[in-house]
Write a protein that holds these residues in place. Structure first.
Motif, PDB file in Angstrom:
ATOM      1  N   ALA A 147      10.446 -12.568 -23.016  1.00 48.02           N
ATOM      2  CA  ALA A 147       9.687 -13.000 -23.741  1.00 48.02           C
ATOM      3  C   ALA A 147       9.842 -14.762 -24.551  1.00 48.02           C
ATOM      4  O   ALA A 147      10.862 -15.182 -24.803  1.00 48.02           O
ATOM      5  CB  ALA A 147       9.101 -12.014 -24.318  1.00 48.02           C
ATOM      6  N   ALA A 148       8.265 -15.656 -24.255  1.00 46.99           N
ATOM      7  CA  ALA A 148       7.804 -16.448 -24.758  1.00 46.99           C
ATOM      8  C   ALA A 148       7.038 -15.726 -26.475  1.00 46.99           C
ATOM      9  O   ALA A 148       7.161 -14.724 -26.510  1.00 46.99           O
ATOM     10  CB  ALA A 148       7.241 -17.790 -24.143  1.00 46.99           C
ATOM     11  N   PRO A 149       7.044 -17.223 -27.360  1.00 45.65           N
ATOM     12  CA  PRO A 149       6.488 -16.425 -28.628  1.00 45.65           C
ATOM     13  C   PRO A 149       5.437 -15.674 -28.172  1.00 45.65           C
ATOM     14  O   PRO A 149       4.604 -14.585 -28.583  1.00 45.65           O
ATOM     15  CB  PRO A 149       6.072 -17.567 -29.373  1.00 45.65           C
ATOM     16  N   SER A 150       4.463 -16.735 -27.330  1.00 43.03           N
ATOM     17  CA  SER A 150       2.793 -15.952 -27.264  1.00 43.03           C
ATOM     18  C   SER A 150       2.832 -13.810 -26.145  1.00 43.03           C
ATOM     19  O   SER A 150       2.108 -13.489 -26.299  1.00 43.03           O
ATOM     20  CB  SER A 150       2.552 -16.462 -25.342  1.00 43.03           C
ATOM     21  N   GLN A 151       4.081 -13.692 -25.877  1.00 45.12           N
ATOM     22  CA  GLN A 151       4.760 -12.438 -25.535  1.00 45.12           C
ATOM     23  C   GLN A 151       5.136 -11.382 -26.121  1.00 45.12           C
ATOM     24  O   GLN A 151       5.199 -10.595 -26.070  1.00 45.12           O
ATOM     25  CB  GLN A 151       5.332 -12.380 -24.201  1.00 45.12           C
ATOM     26  N   GLN A 152       5.795 -12.579 -27.504  1.00 48.39           N
ATOM     27  CA  GLN A 152       6.523 -11.732 -28.796  1.00 48.39           C
ATOM     28  C   GLN A 152       6.780 -11.876 -30.162  1.00 48.39           C
ATOM     29  O   GLN A 152       5.768 -10.831 -30.841  1.00 48.39           O
ATOM     30  CB  GLN A 152       7.829 -11.603 -28.296  1.00 48.39           C
ATOM     31  N   ALA A 153       6.652 -12.889 -30.409  1.00 49.41           N
ATOM     32  CA  ALA A 153       6.308 -13.336 -31.723  1.00 49.41           C
ATOM     33  C   ALA A 153       5.093 -13.166 -32.352  1.00 49.41           C
ATOM     34  O   ALA A 153       4.571 -12.702 -33.285  1.00 49.41           O
ATOM     35  CB  ALA A 153       6.530 -14.364 -32.030  1.00 49.41           C
ATOM     36  N   ILE A 154       4.290 -13.966 -31.591  1.00 48.35           N
ATOM     37  CA  ILE A 154       2.454 -13.912 -31.966  1.00 48.35           C
ATOM     38  C   ILE A 154       2.011 -12.605 -31.965  1.00 48.35           C
ATOM     39  O   ILE A 154       1.646 -11.829 -32.474  1.00 48.35           O
ATOM     40  CB  ILE A 154       1.899 -14.569 -31.158  1.00 48.35           C
ATOM     41  N   PRO A 155       1.910 -11.784 -31.243  1.00 51.48           N
ATOM     42  CA  PRO A 155       1.809  -9.824 -31.344  1.00 51.48           C
ATOM     43  C   PRO A 155       2.817  -9.596 -32.339  1.00 51.48           C
ATOM     44  O   PRO A 155       1.647  -8.221 -32.300  1.00 51.48           O
ATOM     45  CB  PRO A 155       2.427  -9.556 -29.215  1.00 51.48           C
ATOM     46  N   ALA A 156       4.089  -9.777 -32.123  1.00 55.82           N
ATOM     47  CA  ALA A 156       4.733  -8.825 -33.563  1.00 55.82           C
ATOM     48  C   ALA A 156       3.682  -9.398 -35.224  1.00 55.82           C
ATOM     49  O   ALA A 156       3.103  -8.366 -35.503  1.00 55.82           O
ATOM     50  CB  ALA A 156       5.533  -8.900 -33.390  1.00 55.82           C
TER      51      ALA A 156
END
Length: 430
Positions: A147-156
């Motif tokens: 994942a890039a941040p838009s697919q993991q960190a931001i949704p978290a």
């Protein structure tokens, strides 16, 4: 018989034998397709990386049972960079130049990926990288399977800010001191600021690889959450330091109800030896969990258990990413009719796989997968229950729109518009 005559008889005979052996060796080399495996099997990162070596070996064995590729068997070439970032570059060069591998699956940390990147670009090799990372990078010689941040960190973070996630208003960004946590936390800090979170409500802490004494840091986290403002930890701790951190959470009785920890680098496998009973309710954000209910996941988990003769039945996100990447690479080689890097790279665009996550994932021309985002809650059994997931796969944003220097940059490797990090498509004749 004279010595000259003997020599004349022996030399041609030896030459014939040597040529025969050389021809046989060449034929054997031409009869296989070499697959490089570049993962730490020792050192601080072995706790996470070793299983990915076995995942690739499983996939190679499975492909060979189906007849291999292009009428040839796949041959694994395993090296151990031993959690040494300089060794990663050395081993990568060895795989590409001496071993002549057609593809490399490898790396975990961004330090190791950054170390090998110039080697793959110089020698025009292909690296399939199976782990979530910070984005802000685009290479035509790397396919980014995590994942890039838009697919993991931001949704978290969005989940934790929501009513469903507890309405968190104070943040502790806790990570290992290297590229991935620092860049991810810079993106998250900018995102939080855009959502109205003040600087005083964002605390950032870094520790070295292998850090083992977490008493003071966990006590500090407890104090930050003591005044009643809902506080959460976003953890980008990597490697075996995670085991020490989670044990200290248990020791100081930091419950998910008081201060939830959302892990971006911890999955089911890293928590195997800790046990989930003292950590129930803490969270993780990934694109896949072993507990996912799908026919594809049933097959994947059984495949892994059978490969290990039922001794190991635990899968995780980077294993699934490796599975997806391997299947796509095999499809691309079959489609291209060759293992030539340029041909395979072009054939990778648009490859689709029905993933164990239950979603159909696609490889985009930015060299990233469209993947679902998932939030898992840790159960007493040590497994994660999926409590939230995106409706459909999310296309990766390689350059973060929350960083001014990246907001207008583009990643698109479609020929002839070749653009890894420019603000406008740029033609390159290659």
């Amino acid at each position: 018989m004279s010595r000259a005559l003997t020599a004349r008889g022996i030399v041609p005979t030896l030459l014939t034998v040597w040529l025969s052996l050389a021809a046989s060796t060449l034929h054997a080399a031409e009869g296989t397709i070499k697959v490089g495996i570049l993962h730490s099997l020792s050192g601080t990162m072995a706790i996470s990386e070793s299983v990915l070596k076995d995942t690739v070996l499983m996939l190679i064995a499975d492909q060979n049972k189906k007849g291999g590729l292009l009428g040839k068997k796949l041959e694994p070439v395993v090296v151990d960079p031993a959690s040494d970032w300089d060794a990663f570059a050395e081993k990568a060069r060895e795989l590409l130049t001496r071993e002549k591998v057609a593809i490399v699956f490898g790396c975990w940390t961004s330090i190791s990926r950054k170390a090998v990147l110039p080697v793959f670009e110089q020698l025009n090799g292909l690296l399939f990288y199976p782990v979530q990372y910070e984005g802000e990078e685009s290479s035509r010689n790397i396919f980014y399977l995590g994942a890039a941040p838009s697919q993991q960190a931001i949704p978290a973070v969005r989940y934790l800010m929501s009513k469903e996630g507890g309405g968190v208003r104070r943040w502790v960004l806790l990570g290992t001191d290297y590229i991935y946590p620092r860049t991810t936390n810079r993106i998250l800090s900018a995102y939080l600021a855009s959502e109205g979170v003040s600087e005083e409500d964002i605390t950032t802490i870094y520790t070295p690889f292998g850090h083992s004494d977490w008493r003071e840091i966990v006590a500090r986290i407890k104090s930050l959450g003591a005044d009643g403002k809902r506080t959460a930890v976003i953890s980008t701790i990597n490697g075996d330091a995670n085991a020490h951190f989670y044990r200290e959470l248990i020791a100081q009785q930091v419950s998910a109800k008081s201060i939830p920890v959302m892990a971006l680098s911890v999955g089911e496998r890293e928590l195997l030896d800790i046990g989930g009973s003292g950590l129930t309710g803490h969270l993780a954000a990934w694109n896949y969990f072993q507990s996912v209910k799908s026919p594809e996941n049933d097959v994947f988990v059984k495949m892994w258990a059978d490969f290990n003769e039922q001794r190991d039945k635990t899968t995780n996100d980077p294993m699934e990413a490796t599975f997806i990447g391997f299947r796509m690479w095999a499809q691309a080689v079959s489609q291209a009719g060759t293992t030539d890097v340029n041909a395979v790279r072009q054939a990778m665009y648009g490859q689709r796989v029905r993933a164990p996550s239950g979603f159909e994932v696609v490889m985009n021309t930015n060299h990233h997968l469209s993947k679902p985002a998932m939030i898992g809650k840790l159960q007493a059994t040590g497994t994660f229950e999926v409590v939230w997931q995106s409706i459909s796969p999310i296309k990766a944003t390689v350059w973060s729109r929350y960083l001014p220097e990246s907001a207008k940059r583009t990643a698109d490797w479609t020929f002839p518009w070749v653009c890894g990090g420019c603000t406008e498509p740029t033609f390159k004749d290659w």
